[in-house]
Write a protein that holds these residues in place. Structure first.
Motif, short mmCIF file in Angstrom:
data_model
loop_
_atom_site.label_atom_id
_atom_site.label_comp_id
_atom_site.label_asym_id
_atom_site.label_seq_id
_atom_site.Cartn_x
_atom_site.Cartn_y
_atom_site.Cartn_z
N TYR A 1 0.81 -1.22 0.00
CA TYR A 1 0.00 0.00 0.00
C TYR A 1 0.84 1.27 0.00
O TYR A 1 0.33 2.35 0.20
CB TYR A 1 -0.91 0.01 1.23
N GLU A 2 2.17 1.12 -0.20
CA GLU A 2 3.02 2.28 0.09
C GLU A 2 2.92 3.42 -0.93
O GLU A 2 3.41 4.51 -0.68
CB GLU A 2 4.48 1.87 0.29
N CYS A 3 2.28 3.18 -2.07
CA CYS A 3 2.09 4.29 -3.01
C CYS A 3 0.84 4.03 -3.83
O CYS A 3 0.25 2.95 -3.78
CB CYS A 3 3.29 4.43 -3.94
N ASP A 4 0.42 5.05 -4.57
CA ASP A 4 -0.62 4.80 -5.58
C ASP A 4 0.06 4.84 -6.94
O ASP A 4 1.26 4.56 -7.04
CB ASP A 4 -1.79 5.78 -5.42
N ALA A 5 -0.67 5.21 -8.01
CA ALA A 5 -0.06 5.15 -9.34
C ALA A 5 0.98 6.24 -9.56
O ALA A 5 1.67 6.24 -10.57
CB ALA A 5 -1.13 5.19 -10.43
N LEU A 6 1.11 7.17 -8.63
CA LEU A 6 2.20 8.13 -8.69
C LEU A 6 3.35 7.53 -7.87
O LEU A 6 3.52 7.82 -6.69
CB LEU A 6 1.77 9.48 -8.10
N VAL A 7 4.08 6.64 -8.51
CA VAL A 7 5.01 5.77 -7.77
C VAL A 7 6.26 6.48 -7.29
O VAL A 7 7.04 5.92 -6.52
CB VAL A 7 5.41 4.54 -8.62
N MET A 8 6.45 7.73 -7.74
CA MET A 8 7.62 8.48 -7.29
C MET A 8 7.63 8.67 -5.78
O MET A 8 8.67 8.82 -5.18
CB MET A 8 7.56 9.88 -7.88
N TYR A 9 6.44 8.77 -5.22
CA TYR A 9 6.34 9.06 -3.79
C TYR A 9 5.81 7.84 -3.05
O TYR A 9 4.81 7.26 -3.43
CB TYR A 9 5.40 10.26 -3.55
N ARG A 10 6.53 7.49 -1.98
CA ARG A 10 6.15 6.31 -1.21
C ARG A 10 6.24 6.58 0.27
O ARG A 10 7.08 7.35 0.72
CB ARG A 10 7.10 5.15 -1.52
N ALA A 11 5.39 5.93 1.02
CA ALA A 11 5.48 5.99 2.48
C ALA A 11 4.81 4.74 3.02
O ALA A 11 3.84 4.25 2.44
CB ALA A 11 4.78 7.23 3.00
N LEU A 12 5.33 4.22 4.13
CA LEU A 12 4.76 3.01 4.72
C LEU A 12 3.68 3.43 5.71
O LEU A 12 3.97 4.17 6.65
CB LEU A 12 5.87 2.25 5.43
N PRO A 13 2.44 3.00 5.49
CA PRO A 13 1.39 3.42 6.44
C PRO A 13 1.62 2.82 7.82
O PRO A 13 2.21 1.74 7.94
CB PRO A 13 0.11 2.88 5.82
N LEU A 14 1.15 3.50 8.84
CA LEU A 14 1.28 3.01 10.22
C LEU A 14 0.56 1.67 10.34
O LEU A 14 1.07 0.73 10.94
CB LEU A 14 0.65 4.05 11.16
N VAL A 15 -0.62 1.60 9.74
CA VAL A 15 -1.39 0.36 9.74
C VAL A 15 -2.40 0.46 8.59
O VAL A 15 -2.81 1.55 8.23
CB VAL A 15 -2.12 0.15 11.10
N VAL A 16 -2.74 -0.70 8.04
CA VAL A 16 -3.78 -0.71 7.01
C VAL A 16 -5.03 -1.35 7.61
O VAL A 16 -4.95 -2.42 8.21
CB VAL A 16 -3.33 -1.54 5.78
N ALA A 17 -6.16 -0.66 7.51
CA ALA A 17 -7.42 -1.20 8.02
C ALA A 17 -8.35 -1.44 6.85
O ALA A 17 -8.47 -0.59 5.97
CB ALA A 17 -8.05 -0.22 9.01
N LEU A 18 -8.97 -2.62 6.85
CA LEU A 18 -9.86 -2.97 5.75
C LEU A 18 -11.27 -3.23 6.27
O LEU A 18 -11.65 -4.39 6.51
CB LEU A 18 -9.34 -4.22 5.02
N PRO A 19 -12.06 -2.20 6.45
CA PRO A 19 -13.42 -2.39 6.97
C PRO A 19 -14.31 -3.07 5.95
O PRO A 19 -14.04 -3.02 4.75
CB PRO A 19 -13.90 -0.96 7.24
N GLU A 20 -15.39 -3.69 6.46
CA GLU A 20 -16.34 -4.36 5.57
C GLU A 20 -17.75 -3.80 5.71
O GLU A 20 -18.60 -4.07 4.87
CB GLU A 20 -16.38 -5.86 5.90
N THR A 21 -17.99 -3.07 6.78
CA THR A 21 -19.33 -2.52 6.99
C THR A 21 -19.24 -1.04 7.33
O THR A 21 -18.19 -0.55 7.76
CB THR A 21 -20.05 -3.21 8.17
N VAL A 22 -20.36 -0.36 7.14
CA VAL A 22 -20.41 1.07 7.45
C VAL A 22 -20.17 1.28 8.95
O VAL A 22 -19.49 2.22 9.37
CB VAL A 22 -21.76 1.67 7.03
#
Ligand SMILES: Cc1cc2nc3c(=O)[nH]c(=O)nc-3n(C[C@H](O)[C@H](O)[C@H](O)COP(=O)(O)OP(=O)(O)OC[C@H]3O[C@@H](n4cnc5c(N)ncnc54)[C@H](O)[C@@H]3O)c2cc1C
Ligand SMILES: Cc1cc2nc3c(=O)[nH]c(=O)nc-3n(C[C@H](O)[C@H](O)[C@H](O)COP(=O)(O)OP(=O)(O)OC[C@H]3O[C@@H](n4cnc5c(N)ncnc54)[C@H](O)[C@@H]3O)c2cc1C
Lengths: 391, 497
Positions: B42-63
């Motif tokens: 998850y460290e970048c999007d399609a602008l790959v020049m810039y990267r950072a490691l997120p503190l944590v990735v959360a993947l919710p499934e409900t509102v």
């Protein structure tokens, strides 16, 4: 005597003076809509009527910039000469609210997000506002957007000011997307179906590939009306295809040729079928709910005098006999159950002071709405009380 | 990387374990990604020049989970970056080292299709193209068609107000959605719009669209569905110069014709495309224009003839009209392959995205050429010609010393040029981190302060996707935001009516 600034600097000065004295300002273009919205005490009026003039019009680029007080009539005439138009079809309020026809300013049109029958295909006024200049309730000149069709630079504040009824900022200059006029138009009428079937026919047509640009049902004449616009050859073939496509409905078909068609849609745009004595409501719903809404309202005993459906049933204009709450309780209860919103368009000032003119919001949304108002106008200088009693 | 993001807040980093534990209490076990290797994805999007490691990735499934995460983040003062498919080209979904990356990929269901009201309710993680696929059996589709449509999500489309080839005639995301459900920082769930048209009071749905994940997390979108046109035909028009092509585009629109698609490519791009996957574009052309006309066959035939005549009058050296669906698609194949094709003629490219008034196109192209020479780089051009949205592709070689910086400088110069001629910094890819520091080219301090006050109305602590869009962050208090406590009014003594 209204304040009538001649330029943006004057507008800024007027708003700053009002801030200094904490004296709320009402904003108006031609004031044709003063009777619209919550009834407010209009002590001091800031008129934008002297800020006139089209400052840029490039037909090839489909773009026009005008100062906010420019009469709509003038803009329409200018566009006409190039065979172009404001595709959202701003309504003329004269039939409902009195006054002279064509007496609106472009600022007023955008400030109420006025859009007519072509809304379902061409979008609302807000969809045609590319950018603006304004003076906020903080007395600051703020611009947003631009003059090009595609722009995602910063927040799209154009969407916020369109329909804000002058409560966020006094618009001083607007840049609009304009579109070519269709070469011609025709309207297919299906008669004697009754409202329920007539509206079903409209919904079926709205999901057809024949690019119907407007869909209304007028109970007075029991006619479902479908407008086709484009080059003549296209209109003719689509009309024939559409007639076949709707053959199962078994209505009596007739055609309104270009001039009659234009006159018909002007009447619908201006809600003329419901003009007359009484209170007036405008209700926006899912198209499938239009008919059910009217039936339930009748069932609740509300004395509907006249009504007309636009937007394939998604817009209902109603006129009812006057009562103390203008039937707000009954109308709102039904709309809340179905999803949508109802606006009290016309009623005496004492009624508009008592009942919510605009649809009440759930509390989280209401407080966000208010924080947005505060972001532009923290001291509630502009149009205080116009939208909600509390701001 | 040359980009400056706010420094990670140590106080937040220090409470990482507590944050993880509390997220695990909200989400199923596998949906809290703490492991470094997994976070790398998850460290970048399609602008790959810039990267950072997120503190944590959360993947919710409900509102309810989204709401609980937002409330937790607010309470613990943690930042949140929403993410769809991560195809943003401006770094909108770039993670923060002291922030939660909120991945919306598990919100992948189409909740309701309602043909009678011509709309569908979908979750934000549904891919753009999946909506059209789900309704095509009944002849419907969803109009905005970004080139990334097989990957990008409708939530990300709302975030960026995405558009595509169809948007000249059918509009951008903002013109094609009817309702949103969203969660504010703090956890409140709001519904805007629905199956009906237009909201009352302020159009917050319009404001949300294109707000690049800075105002709220979208958890549901009601999109408009359109019936597919009965027929469509393409024209492939070749011109000796880009100027002649641009004049033809202007002349088509001046005639009152709004095509379903109107795209242009310059010689560099044509060469790259033919080299990559030949589709029969004329290699000697200075520019080609692709026009698509849609509607009933009679209308389309009529318009094809008109456009052909206009093209000849404007000096087209070749006009081809598609005689079959296969041929129409072949015309488009090259355009759709333009980006990957260009990446074959140079090792790297930077895709810019500015919009200009269409009439200034010849002038802008000439000056852009000059700028490219000045920086010692090459530019290939594909445009959404109908609406003046340019995508200059700056070719560079990341392995060459100083090339990245040169490419960035040229990109900035090109965008400044766009603004100078009356255009804007971004037409569809958003400001993100990429163009953040150029916002001052278009807006003055007062304009920017007003935009940030709008942000304050939604997110007073600036916890949602900070560091994007605005060059400097002001505290809401500095911006003069007055907070009303527990519903008490300012000036309670004044009469209200
Ligand atoms: C209740 C009602 C509902 C309507 N609904 C529709 C509709 O759905 N579709 C349609 O097509 N037409 C509609 N109209 C018509 C539309 O309002 C007019 O065409 C237009 O607003 C008249 O312009 P004006 O200059 O006279 O406005 P005014 O009456 O002067 O002002 C109207 C509103 O706009 C604000 N305003 C005016 N100028 C500015 C400015 N420069 N900056 C900021 N705010 C400004 C005012 O404060 C006021 O709130 C409606 C009219 C009414 C009365
Ligand atoms: C090859 C390629 C071609 C492209 N072509 C086009 C094109 O033609 N037109 C175009 O417009 N774009 C194009 N793009 C850019 C990109 O695909 C779009 O901007 C797309 O809308 C991003 O969607 P996403 O799901 O990948 O969002 P992401 O990249 O994950 O996020 C984009 C932004 O939206 C926010 N966001 C995401 N989900 C949510 C949510 N649920 N709630 C709130 N905020 C959210 C993020 O924080 C971020 O700011 C292209 C990209 C690539 C790589």
């Amino acid at each position: 005597m209204p304040l009538t600034p001649r330029d943006e600097a004057d507008v800024t000065e007027a708003i700053r003076a009002a801030l200094a004295e904490d004296a709320p300002l009402s904003i108006e273009g031609h004031g044709s809509k003063s009777a619209l919205g919550r009834a407010t005490r209009r002590e001091r009026v800031l008129s934008l009527a002297a800020l006139t003039g089209v400052t840029l019009y490039e037909p090839q680029e489909l773009v026009l910039t005008a100062r906010a007080g420019t009469p709509l009539r003038e803009i329409v005439a200018l566009l006409d000469a190039q065979n172009q138009q404001l595709a959202f079809e701003p309504m003329d309020h004269a039939a409902l609210l009195g006054g002279a026809r064509g007496d609106a300013t472009i600022g007023g049109v955008i400030a109420v997000n006025a859009s007519g029958p072509r809304r379902i295909k061409a979008g609302a006024a807000r969809d045609h506002l590319l950018g603006f200049r304004s003076v906020t309730g903080r007395g600051e000149i703020v611009k947003s957007g631009g003059r090009v069709m595609k722009n995602v630079t910063g927040y799209d504040l154009s969407k916020l000011v369109a329909g804000s009824y002058g409560t966020l900022a006094a618009l001083t200059e607007l840049t609009l997307k304009v579109l070519p006029k269709a070469e011609t138009e025709e309207t297919l009428l299906l008669s004697d179906l009754g409202a329920e079937k007539g509206l079903a026919a409209l919904r079926k047509a709205s999901g057809s590939p024949y690019e119907v640009s407007s869909l209304a049902y007028d109970p007075q004449g029991d006619a479902a009306a479908l407008r086709l616009e484009g080059p003549q050859i296209s209109v003719t073939t689509r009309r024939d295809d559409l007639t076949r496509f709707l053959a199962d409905f078994d209505g009596a078909t007739s055609i309104l040729a270009a001039d009659e068609s234009r006159a018909f849609w002007t009447r619908i745009r201006d809600a003329e079928p419901i003009a007359g004595e009484g209170v007036i409501w405008r209700v926006s719903l899912a198209p499938t709910d239009g008919f059910a809404f009217v039936e339930r309202l009748r069932g609740a005993g509300a004395p509907i005098v006249a009504h007309v459906y636009d937007w394939a049933g998604g817009l209902v204009w109603l006129r009812l006999e006057t009562v103390a709450d203008a039937h707000a309780t009954a109308i709102r209860a039904i709309v809340d159950a179905l999803g949508g919103h109802a606006t009290l368009i016309r009623a005496a000032a004492d009624i508009r002071a008592r009942v919510d003119v605009f649809h009440p919001q759930p509390s989280a949304l209401a407080s966000l709405t208010r924080r947005v108002k505060e972001a532009f106008d923290p001291r509630f200088i502009l149009e205080r009380g116009r939208l909600r009693a509390e701001f | 990387m040359s980009l400056l993001m706010p420094l990670p807040e140590q106080a937040i980093m220090a409470r990482r374990e507590e944050l993880l534990a509390r997220l695990r209490a909200i989400l199923p076990a596998g949906n809290v990604i703490a492991d470094e290797t997994a976070r790398r994805a998850y460290e970048c999007d399609a602008l790959v020049m810039y990267r950072a490691l997120p503190l944590v990735v959360a993947l919710p499934e409900t509102v309810a989970q989204v709401s609980a995460i937002m409330a937790l983040a607010q309470e613990m003062n943690v930042k949140v970056v929403p993410r769809g498919a991560g195809t943003s080209l401006s770094g909108g979904a770039l993670p923060l080292e002291d922030g939660i990356l909120l991945g919306m990929a598990k919100f992948n269901r189409i909740l309701e299709v309602d043909f009678e009201n011509r709309c569908a309710r979908v979750q934000p993680g549904v891919q753009n193209l999946a909506i059209s696929k789900a309704v095509e059996y009944a002849g419907f589709y969803y109009a905005p068609d970004p080139s990334s449509q097989i990957a990008c999500t409708i939530g990300g489309n709302v975030g960026e107000n995405a558009g595509g080839v169809h948007c000249l005639k059918y509009g951008l995301t903002t013109n094609n959605i009817l309702g949103l459900e969203m969660v504010l920082m703090g956890g409140e769930v709001l519904r805007l719009g629905g199956k009906h048209l237009d909201s009352e009071l302020y159009d917050l749905m319009g404001l949300m669209t294109g707000s690049e994940g800075l105002l709220g997390v979208v958890t549901e979108v009601t999109v408009r569905l359109l019936q597919k046109p009965v027929s469509a035909r393409g024209l492939l028009l070749a011109f000796p110069t880009v100027e002649a092509g641009a004049r033809c585009v202007g002349a088509i629109i001046a005639r009152g014709i709004i095509p379903g698609g109107l795209e242009m490519m310059d010689a560099a791009t044509i060469g790259a495309v033919e080299n990559f996957q030949p589709c029969g574009y004329p290699l000697d052309a200075g520019a080609i224009v692709i026009v698509e006309l849609d509607g009933t066959p009679a209308e389309v035939d009529h318009l094809v003839a008109v456009v052909e005549e206009i093209a000849r009058a404007e000096g087209a050296t070749e006009t081809r009209v598609s005689q079959s669906e296969a041929e129409r698609l072949r015309f488009w194949a090259g355009r759709k392959n333009a980006f990957p094709a260009v990446s074959c003629i140079g090792p790297d490219y930077l895709c810019m995205d500015g919009t200009i008034p269409r009439g200034r196109l010849p002038e802008v192209l000439t000056r852009m050429d000059g700028l490219a020479k000045l920086h010692g780089l090459r530019v290939a051009n594909v445009f959404h010609a109908g609406d003046g949205n340019l995508h200059p592709l700056i070719l560079y070689d990341a392995s060459k010393e100083g090339d990245i910086e040169r490419a960035e400088k040229l990109g900035a110069d090109i965008l400044r040029l766009c603004v100078e001629v009356g255009g804007v910094l971004t037409g569809e890819h958003g400001v993100g981190v990429e163009k953040r520091d150029l916002m001052g080219e278009m807006f003055d301090e007062t304009d920017l302060a007003q935009q940030q006050r709008v942000k304050c109305a939604f997110d007073p602590q600036h916890r949602l996707n900070p560091g994007k869009v605005f060059p400097t962050l002001h505290r809401c208090a500095e911006l003069g935001i007055m907070h009303v406590q527990s519903g008490k009014l300012p000036f309670p003594e004044l009469p209200r009516f």
